[in-house]
Design an enzyme around this catalytic site. Structure first.
Site, PDB file in Angstrom:
ATOM      1  N   GLU A 159       0.824  -1.212   0.000  1.00 11.41           N
ATOM      2  CA  GLU A 159       0.000   0.000   0.000  1.00 11.41           C
ATOM      3  C   GLU A 159       0.858   1.263   0.000  1.00 11.41           C
ATOM      4  O   GLU A 159       0.533   2.243  -0.656  1.00 11.41           O
ATOM      5  CB  GLU A 159      -0.953  -0.014   1.210  1.00 11.41           C
ATOM      6  CG  GLU A 159      -1.849  -1.238   1.288  1.00 11.41           C
ATOM      7  CD  GLU A 159      -2.567  -1.570  -0.015  1.00 11.41           C
ATOM      8  OE1 GLU A 159      -2.902  -0.652  -0.786  1.00 11.41           O
ATOM      9  OE2 GLU A 159      -2.810  -2.765  -0.270  1.00 11.41           O
TER      10      GLU A 159
ATOM     11  N   TYR B  70      -1.134  -7.961 -10.971  1.00 15.76           N
ATOM     12  CA  TYR B  70      -0.165  -7.888  -9.878  1.00 15.76           C
ATOM     13  C   TYR B  70       1.060  -8.758 -10.190  1.00 15.76           C
ATOM     14  O   TYR B  70       2.194  -8.266 -10.251  1.00 15.76           O
ATOM     15  CB  TYR B  70      -0.779  -8.387  -8.567  1.00 15.76           C
ATOM     16  CG  TYR B  70      -1.865  -7.545  -7.966  1.00 15.76           C
ATOM     17  CD1 TYR B  70      -1.631  -6.791  -6.821  1.00 15.76           C
ATOM     18  CD2 TYR B  70      -3.155  -7.535  -8.498  1.00 15.76           C
ATOM     19  CE1 TYR B  70      -2.637  -6.040  -6.224  1.00 15.76           C
ATOM     20  CE2 TYR B  70      -4.178  -6.789  -7.920  1.00 15.76           C
ATOM     21  CZ  TYR B  70      -3.904  -6.043  -6.787  1.00 15.76           C
ATOM     22  OH  TYR B  70      -4.898  -5.311  -6.210  1.00 15.76           O
TER      23      TYR B  70
END
Length: 616
Positions: A312, A399
């Protein structure tokens, strides 16, 4: 001669001006917004709203400063399930006409607003409804402390339009100010440059985001929230009962920011805080600027899952600073961030842990390609989500395939070249939204250049525009995992007693669980569980992986814990892996439906949709 030169210069200037006018970069077409930013685009938002827990609505006024590019008579916003009551123009609030167009599945309706050629401000009066996908309203029993209500937003991908009328595209960026009125015993926080660190006695909170962000990063949370600092620019927000645990768990947050800066340049957002949300939050984390939203599942009590924070945090460079212009380009956000996450993790946790993470990531890629099929177009990095819910693009493919693509480039040129390239890439596109083609152009101009041998090493088109896994993927290995593989070959002979002293970290345990033998017996599952206590004492990741195996091999001792686990969390990806395993058998599908009926009232709307589609 002087006049001739001046005349020539004048004519050249006119010609250049005309050339610039004809060579303006084309506006990127985003299939998931009704807005037409090439005609009129939103630039700044002044938001004045009230959060009402009795009616479970947010209501107020969204005042948009706009650029009427075409000097035309209309601007179009996105809205979905909102109640629009009035629209006015300018500070003088001159009432104007507005009209809602036809509804499109997932996308809501276009909000057509009549403006004037010189209009610079549009004021939209509105309220949310119970159907707002972005908002989850929680009663006290659904929170950690079970004392006061809570609400939070989740905008990605196109759900911000369900709580604010906006031009809801990642390619459109704006700054904002906000005034938020909430019950006096609660506190509001937002994806803003500065957040309050204490409750006030008025219930009115003001916010400012002076960096231009896309709409999906507009975020709010309101609840019984407290703050604890970690260092001078990082800290934790959480409900009172979780605050000290969270602050201890995330004690290395400042160190992570420093590690990221060392690699990719200054953190440009000011503060970096995290907010621990109730369990119904549908993701592990959401990279809202300045204030990452986190699942409470990351609080393991031993800092074993804090690598999620590295991901994050990484979005502060890849995703928030440089953003995918459309959801077809989501790998630019997630592939780059997974790469940054691994690099931060290597700095913090060391090379051996990084090697193990590489192997796990490769397994994720292999498993996902197998599930999708090697020719499935959704296994390309550049996908096509036209006429689809853009949430479909939020799979593991962008990802893990994106990460492995960047590892191929790193291997081809070496870190001494690739690290400066990535840093310069972030600098060159800071606070911009770009397409895959923009990245390809930058890569060719600044790294590949005219080196045909290097281009062949990288195989750019194979990675970006073709499905499956290209032939030049880099090899991965881990000595630690090799040791566990050897244990895996022998434990049936030597027994499982004492294995927990040899397999200690979360990463090591995950690898051991993932490669249990296909013919494992219930007696052996019982012995392993007795040795490691995976069912009772595992952290979130360990329990998820162990429960997948428990379902697969019908280890019924774990069934009550599995059901409790699936009811207590709303992390969509983790839940889907469990539900997918359950539906492989008729009995499992019956049980899955029973769990879903018990759990869905606590799930986020996007989780309900995903699981519901699977169980149909």
């Amino acid at each position: 001669m002087k006049k001739l030169i001046l005349a020539t210069l004048f004519l050249t200037a006119i010609a250049c001006q005309k050339k610039e006018q004809t060579e303006k970069p084309a506006v990127v077409k985003d299939e998931h917004t009704f807005s037409k930013p090439e005609l009129a685009v939103a630039k700044h938002l002044d938001l004045d709203i009230k959060v009402d827990f009795d009616t479970q609505t947010i209501s107020g006024k969204a005042s948009w400063t706009i650029d009427n590019v075409s000097k035309g008579n209309e601007i179009i916003f996105d809205e979905n399930t909102l109640n629009i009551t009035k629209v006015t123009l300018g500070d003088e609030e001159k009432e104007t006409k507005f009209e809602l167009g036809a509804a499109v599945e997932f996308h809501g309706k276009p909000l057509h607003i009549t403006i004037e050629p010189n209009t610079t401000k549009v004021n939209i009066y509105y309220s949310t409804t119970k159907d707002a996908v972005a908002l989850q309203w929680l009663n006290p029993q659904q929170t950690a402390d079970k004392k006061k209500p809570f609400v939070f937003s989740q905008g990605e991908s196109i759900w911000s339009r369900t709580w604010i009328p906006c031009q809801d595209s990642p390619g459109i960026r704006f700054t904002y100010n906000a005034k938020v009125t909430v019950p006096k015993d609660l506190m509001a926080v937002m994806s803003a440059s500065v957040n309050p660190q204490n409750k006030n006695n008025t219930g009115v909170y003001t916010f400012k985001q002076d960096k231009a962000i896309p709409s999906y990063l507009m975020a709010i949370a309101v609840g019984d929230i407290e703050f604890q600092a970690i260092d001078n620019r990082t800290g934790v927000y959480a409900e009172p009962s979780l605050l000290k645990k969270a602050a201890w768990e995330f004690a290395e947050l400042g160190k992570m920011v420093g590690a990221a800066e060392k690699l990719y340049g200054p953190y440009r957002w000011g503060r970096y805080d995290v907010l621990v949300l109730p369990p119904s939050f549908p993701y592990g984390g959401m990279e809202n600027p300045n204030l990452t939203f986190l699942t409470p599942g990351v609080i393991a009590g031993d800092r074993s899952l804090t690598s999620l924070l590295a991901h994050e945090l990484g979005h502060s460079w890849s995703g928030n600073l440089v953003t995918n212009a459309t959801w077809d380009d989501i790998w630019l956000n997630e592939g780059f961030t997974t790469y940054v996450e691994h690099r931060i993790g290597e700095e913090i946790f060391g090379k051996k842990e990084a090697e193990m993470q590489d192997v796990l990531t490769r397994k994720d890629l292999d498993d996902n390609i197998t599930e999708y099929g090697t020719t499935n177009p959704d296994t390309r990095l550049k996908v096509s989500l036209t006429k689809r819910n853009p949430d479909d693009g939020i799979s593991q493919i962008p990802y893990v395939k994106g990460y492995n693509f960047l590892k191929v480039i790193e291997a081809a040129v070496g870190r001494e070249k690739f690290d400066p390239f990535i840093k310069n890439y972030f600098d060159a596109h800071a606070f911009q939204s770009i397409t895959t083609e923009d990245f390809v152009k930058y890569l060719k101009e600044n790294l590949i250049k005219d080196d045909k041998a290097l281009a062949e090493k990288i195989k750019l088109d194979d990675w970006i525009y073709k499905p499956g896994i290209p032939s030049n993927i880099t090899a991965v290995s881990s000595e630690d995992f090799t040791t566990i593989d050897n244990i895996q070959k022998n434990w049936r002979t030597t027994g499982v007693k004492g294995l927990s002293d040899k397999i200690k970290s979360t990463t090591e345990k995950q690898h051991f669980i993932d490669y249990l033998p296909a013919d494992i017996t219930i007696e052996e599952m019982t012995a392993i569980d007795t040795e490691f206590s995976f069912t009772k004492n595992g952290n979130f990741v360990i329990k998820r992986q162990w429960f997948i195996q428990a379902i697969r091999y019908q280890y019924k001792t774990a069934y009550p814990a599995i059901e409790q686990f699936m009811i207590a969390t709303s992390r969509t990806g983790s839940l889907m892996s469990l539900y997918k395993e359950l539906v492989k058998t008729p009995e499992g599908k019956v049980w899955a439906k029973q769990i879903f009926e018990k759990a869905k009232s606590g799930y986020h709307a996007t989780t309900v949709q995903a699981v519901g589609d699977l169980l149909k």
